[in-house]
Design a protein around this motif. Structure first.
Motif, mmCIF file in Angstrom:
data_model
loop_
_atom_site.group_PDB
_atom_site.id
_atom_site.type_symbol
_atom_site.label_atom_id
_atom_site.label_comp_id
_atom_site.label_asym_id
_atom_site.label_seq_id
_atom_site.Cartn_x
_atom_site.Cartn_y
_atom_site.Cartn_z
ATOM 1 N N VAL A 110 0.848 -1.208 0.000
ATOM 2 C CA VAL A 110 0.000 0.000 0.000
ATOM 3 C C VAL A 110 0.877 1.250 0.000
ATOM 4 O O VAL A 110 0.574 2.234 -0.684
ATOM 5 C CB VAL A 110 -0.947 -0.007 1.210
ATOM 6 C CG1 VAL A 110 -1.784 1.274 1.239
ATOM 7 C CG2 VAL A 110 -1.859 -1.223 1.169
ATOM 8 N N GLU A 111 1.960 1.208 0.764
ATOM 9 C CA GLU A 111 2.897 2.341 0.802
ATOM 10 C C GLU A 111 3.467 2.618 -0.589
ATOM 11 O O GLU A 111 3.530 3.771 -1.038
ATOM 12 C CB GLU A 111 4.018 2.030 1.796
ATOM 13 C CG GLU A 111 5.080 3.095 1.917
ATOM 14 C CD GLU A 111 6.172 2.952 0.863
ATOM 15 O OE1 GLU A 111 6.658 3.992 0.379
ATOM 16 O OE2 GLU A 111 6.512 1.807 0.510
ATOM 17 N N GLY A 112 3.892 1.565 -1.285
ATOM 18 C CA GLY A 112 4.419 1.729 -2.641
ATOM 19 C C GLY A 112 3.378 2.255 -3.602
ATOM 20 O O GLY A 112 3.677 3.074 -4.486
ATOM 21 N N PHE A 113 2.133 1.808 -3.430
ATOM 22 C CA PHE A 113 1.021 2.276 -4.266
ATOM 23 C C PHE A 113 0.825 3.777 -4.107
ATOM 24 O O PHE A 113 0.717 4.516 -5.088
ATOM 25 C CB PHE A 113 -0.257 1.527 -3.872
ATOM 26 C CG PHE A 113 -1.469 1.913 -4.666
ATOM 27 C CD1 PHE A 113 -1.818 1.201 -5.801
ATOM 28 C CD2 PHE A 113 -2.272 2.986 -4.281
ATOM 29 C CE1 PHE A 113 -2.951 1.550 -6.543
ATOM 30 C CE2 PHE A 113 -3.392 3.346 -5.006
ATOM 31 C CZ PHE A 113 -3.728 2.623 -6.154
ATOM 32 N N GLY A 114 0.784 4.241 -2.860
ATOM 33 C CA GLY A 114 0.499 5.652 -2.605
ATOM 34 C C GLY A 114 1.571 6.579 -3.141
ATOM 35 O O GLY A 114 1.262 7.573 -3.810
ATOM 36 N N ILE A 115 2.829 6.256 -2.888
ATOM 37 C CA ILE A 115 3.898 7.165 -3.311
ATOM 38 C C ILE A 115 4.069 7.150 -4.820
ATOM 39 O O ILE A 115 4.431 8.164 -5.426
ATOM 40 C CB ILE A 115 5.225 6.815 -2.587
ATOM 41 C CG1 ILE A 115 6.147 8.038 -2.545
ATOM 42 C CG2 ILE A 115 5.898 5.620 -3.214
ATOM 43 C CD1 ILE A 115 5.676 9.153 -1.662
ATOM 44 N N MET A 116 3.772 6.020 -5.469
ATOM 45 C CA MET A 116 3.865 5.961 -6.924
ATOM 46 C C MET A 116 2.775 6.805 -7.578
ATOM 47 O O MET A 116 3.019 7.478 -8.579
ATOM 48 C CB MET A 116 3.774 4.522 -7.412
ATOM 49 C CG MET A 116 3.740 4.385 -8.939
ATOM 50 S SD MET A 116 5.180 5.131 -9.763
ATOM 51 C CE MET A 116 6.442 3.926 -9.395
ATOM 52 N N PHE A 117 1.568 6.803 -7.003
ATOM 53 C CA PHE A 117 0.494 7.606 -7.589
ATOM 54 C C PHE A 117 0.865 9.084 -7.560
ATOM 55 O O PHE A 117 0.640 9.817 -8.529
ATOM 56 C CB PHE A 117 -0.832 7.368 -6.860
ATOM 57 C CG PHE A 117 -1.976 7.126 -7.800
ATOM 58 C CD1 PHE A 117 -2.623 8.183 -8.407
ATOM 59 C CD2 PHE A 117 -2.382 5.843 -8.102
ATOM 60 C CE1 PHE A 117 -3.669 7.971 -9.292
ATOM 61 C CE2 PHE A 117 -3.418 5.611 -8.982
ATOM 62 C CZ PHE A 117 -4.069 6.673 -9.583
ATOM 63 N N PHE A 118 1.470 9.513 -6.441
ATOM 64 C CA PHE A 118 1.948 10.894 -6.405
ATOM 65 C C PHE A 118 2.994 11.128 -7.490
ATOM 66 O O PHE A 118 2.939 12.131 -8.210
ATOM 67 C CB PHE A 118 2.563 11.240 -5.044
ATOM 68 C CG PHE A 118 3.307 12.541 -5.083
ATOM 69 C CD1 PHE A 118 2.641 13.739 -4.919
ATOM 70 C CD2 PHE A 118 4.678 12.583 -5.349
ATOM 71 C CE1 PHE A 118 3.313 14.950 -4.999
ATOM 72 C CE2 PHE A 118 5.361 13.784 -5.433
ATOM 73 C CZ PHE A 118 4.675 14.967 -5.256
ATOM 74 N N GLY A 119 3.960 10.229 -7.594
ATOM 75 C CA GLY A 119 5.052 10.415 -8.547
ATOM 76 C C GLY A 119 4.572 10.540 -9.979
ATOM 77 O O GLY A 119 5.091 11.356 -10.753
ATOM 78 N N LEU A 120 3.572 9.760 -10.340
ATOM 79 C CA LEU A 120 3.055 9.805 -11.709
ATOM 80 C C LEU A 120 2.321 11.119 -11.980
ATOM 81 O O LEU A 120 2.466 11.716 -13.056
ATOM 82 C CB LEU A 120 2.133 8.612 -11.952
ATOM 83 C CG LEU A 120 2.852 7.261 -12.074
ATOM 84 C CD1 LEU A 120 1.851 6.115 -11.965
ATOM 85 C CD2 LEU A 120 3.605 7.176 -13.400
ATOM 86 N N ILE A 121 1.543 11.560 -11.028
ATOM 87 C CA ILE A 121 0.849 12.844 -11.201
ATOM 88 C C ILE A 121 1.856 13.982 -11.264
ATOM 89 O O ILE A 121 1.723 14.908 -12.082
ATOM 90 C CB ILE A 121 -0.166 13.060 -10.060
ATOM 91 C CG1 ILE A 121 -1.339 12.084 -10.217
ATOM 92 C CG2 ILE A 121 -0.672 14.508 -10.043
ATOM 93 C CD1 ILE A 121 -2.348 12.141 -9.091
ATOM 94 N N TRP A 122 2.878 13.907 -10.447
ATOM 95 C CA TRP A 122 3.906 14.956 -10.463
ATOM 96 C C TRP A 122 4.609 14.997 -11.810
ATOM 97 O O TRP A 122 4.812 16.074 -12.389
ATOM 98 C CB TRP A 122 4.900 14.719 -9.341
ATOM 99 C CG TRP A 122 6.089 15.628 -9.391
ATOM 100 C CD1 TRP A 122 7.377 15.303 -9.678
ATOM 101 C CD2 TRP A 122 6.087 17.047 -9.178
ATOM 102 N NE1 TRP A 122 8.188 16.410 -9.646
ATOM 103 C CE2 TRP A 122 7.413 17.504 -9.334
ATOM 104 C CE3 TRP A 122 5.092 17.965 -8.839
ATOM 105 C CZ2 TRP A 122 7.769 18.831 -9.182
ATOM 106 C CZ3 TRP A 122 5.455 19.303 -8.699
ATOM 107 C CH2 TRP A 122 6.769 19.721 -8.862
ATOM 108 N N GLU A 123 4.983 13.853 -12.334
ATOM 109 C CA GLU A 123 5.710 13.805 -13.598
ATOM 110 C C GLU A 123 4.870 14.354 -14.736
ATOM 111 O O GLU A 123 5.335 15.146 -15.560
ATOM 112 C CB GLU A 123 6.140 12.366 -13.905
ATOM 113 C CG GLU A 123 7.071 12.230 -15.094
ATOM 114 C CD GLU A 123 8.418 12.873 -14.862
ATOM 115 O OE1 GLU A 123 8.989 13.397 -15.837
ATOM 116 O OE2 GLU A 123 8.904 12.884 -13.713
ATOM 117 N N THR A 124 3.605 13.941 -14.811
ATOM 118 C CA THR A 124 2.745 14.431 -15.893
ATOM 119 C C THR A 124 2.474 15.924 -15.759
ATOM 120 O O THR A 124 2.373 16.633 -16.759
ATOM 121 C CB THR A 124 1.403 13.662 -15.923
ATOM 122 O OG1 THR A 124 0.776 13.741 -14.632
ATOM 123 C CG2 THR A 124 1.622 12.200 -16.273
#
Length: 419
Positions: free
Chosen positions: A335-349
């Motif tokens: 779950v931790e990996g899921f949450g931080i990755m979702f942020f990272g993808l939104i940030w990159e786009t």
């Protein structure tokens, strides 16, 4: 009949997800080249400590090696964005690939002949870090050009999923190479991945970049640097998030890199395989986030979703201090990996949408600088604080600081309303 027609019109998630490969030749070459590079780097990440400890047996020397990588990397970030915005970004990446290829080939030869010394390794690591500091802004700027709006979400998601997969497989391959052959072979494999990346970049030489009006003017460090800052000032989402994550990354990195291994291996006294399993599931959670993110062409309420992902990760890290059941700890890491990755993808786009092409290198450099400049000092402070406060208390404190920082950032209307 109507429901059948609606189902036919409904976008197919997998078709959307793989659309970058089917619609963009440039994406395919960039993706394949960097996927192999990430795999090679993951192999080297396992082999490097083995080499250092075989030469010296010293944790101090290992820390010195990591510092020698980070210091040139961080220092050059203040200038590499300016270089990237003035030169051809593909050629900059090709240059760094060739230099890193030469470093890895030289290391392989020296290891196989028994001639590698720790002093030579210091030099190799410093140059490698310097090249990474130049490469990353160039790669980010090229991604912004190649990941056009039609494929942007799927392209970022597919890139992250494949990179996570490479990072999961690479360490296992590295361990196998060391066990059955030689660490030098692992460095040789990494060298080949840089050569493959160079070959893929040859097919991207046709890509041209918009140049700033100042690109033909004489080099002026202060002016060029402040132009990058002025781009950030136009978008509160960008500069507030970079400032926030200069602190969040210290807390998050300290918790995941320093305290989570201690928690699983020392405090709960699990076997080392438990930590490996937890990190694997963290990667799986990140891949699941990327798969979901890439299934849609557009996401609304991205500010709230992004920081909710960080908040979720912070809550998971907080709960680890109170839960000792191994299966649930592994689930928490997913779950931790899921949450931080979702942020990272939104940030990159969001970077790719908001930052002008001609200034992307400088903004990317400022982003990386904000993310990593304080990390070495942060690790030292966290290590000292953990000994002073106690590791469990330090884990609770870091996760609470992440949660409070997210809450504070979400009080800013422009962050909450970022769509």
């Amino acid at each position: 009949m109507q429901s059948e027609i609606q189902r036919e019109r409904r976008p197919h998630y997998m078709k959307t997800f793989i659309s970058p490969i089917t619609q963009s030749r440039d994406f395919t070459f960039l993706w394949l080249g960097q996927l192999l590079s990430v795999f090679g780097s993951s192999v080297t990440l396992v082999i490097l400590p083995i080499i250092v400890y075989s030469l010296t047996g010293s944790t101090v020397i290992m820390g010195t090696v990591m510092a020698l990588y980070m210091l040139p990397n961080v220092l050059v970030l203040a200038f590499s964005g300016i270089i990237v915005d003035r030169l051809n970004r593909v050629k900059v990446m090709m240059f760094t690939d060739i230099v890193r290829f030469i470093i890895m080939i030289a290391a392989m030869v020296l290891i196989l002949t028994g001639a590698l010394t720790i002093q030579i390794l210091f030099l190799f690591v410093a140059v490698y870090g310097l090249m990474d500091g130049v490469f990353q802004p160039a790669y980010s700027a090229l991604r912004a050009k190649v990941f056009v709006p039609k494929i942007r979400n799927a392209a970022n998601a597919l890139t992250q999923i494949s990179n996570q997969g490479a990072r999961l497989i690479g360490p296992a391959v590295g361990g196998l190479i060391v066990s059955t052959a030689s660490s030098g072979i692992g460095f040789g494999l990494d060298a080949l991945t840089y050569l493959f990346s160079f070959g893929c970049l040859i097919f991207l030489r046709h890509i041209t970049m918009n140049r700033p009006e100042t690109s033909a003017a004489p080099f002026h460090l202060k002016k060029d640097f402040t132009e990058g800052i002025s781009v950030l000032k136009k978008h509160p989402w960008l500069w507030i998030t970079i400032l926030a994550f200069s602190f969040i990354n210290i807390c998050y990195g300290g918790a995941t890199a320093v305290l989570v291994p201690w928690l699983l291996n020392v405090h709960y006294q699990f076997k080392p395989s438990a930590y490996g399993l937890a990190m694997t599931f963290s990667g799986i959670g990140a891949m699941a986030a990327a798969l979901i993110f890439g299934s849609k062409d557009r996401w609304h309420h991205r500010g709230m979703i992004a920081y909710s992902g960080v908040l979720l990760s912070g809550l998971m890290l907080f709960s680890m201090a109170f839960i000792s059941w191994k299966p649930f700890l592994v689930f928490i890491m997913a779950v931790e990996g899921f949450g931080i990755m979702f942020f990272g993808l939104i940030w990159e786009t969001s970077l790719q949408e908001l930052v002008p092409e001609e200034a992307f290198g400088r903004v990317a450099s400022l982003d990386f600088l904000g993310s990593f400049a304080l990390m070495p000092v942060g690790y030292l402070v966290i290590g000292w604080s953990a000994d002073w406060l106690g590791q469990i208390s330090a884990m609770i404190l870091l996760s609470v600081l992440i949660i409070l920082t997210v809450i504070a950032v979400l009080t800013v209307p422009s962050i909450r309303r970022f769509d």
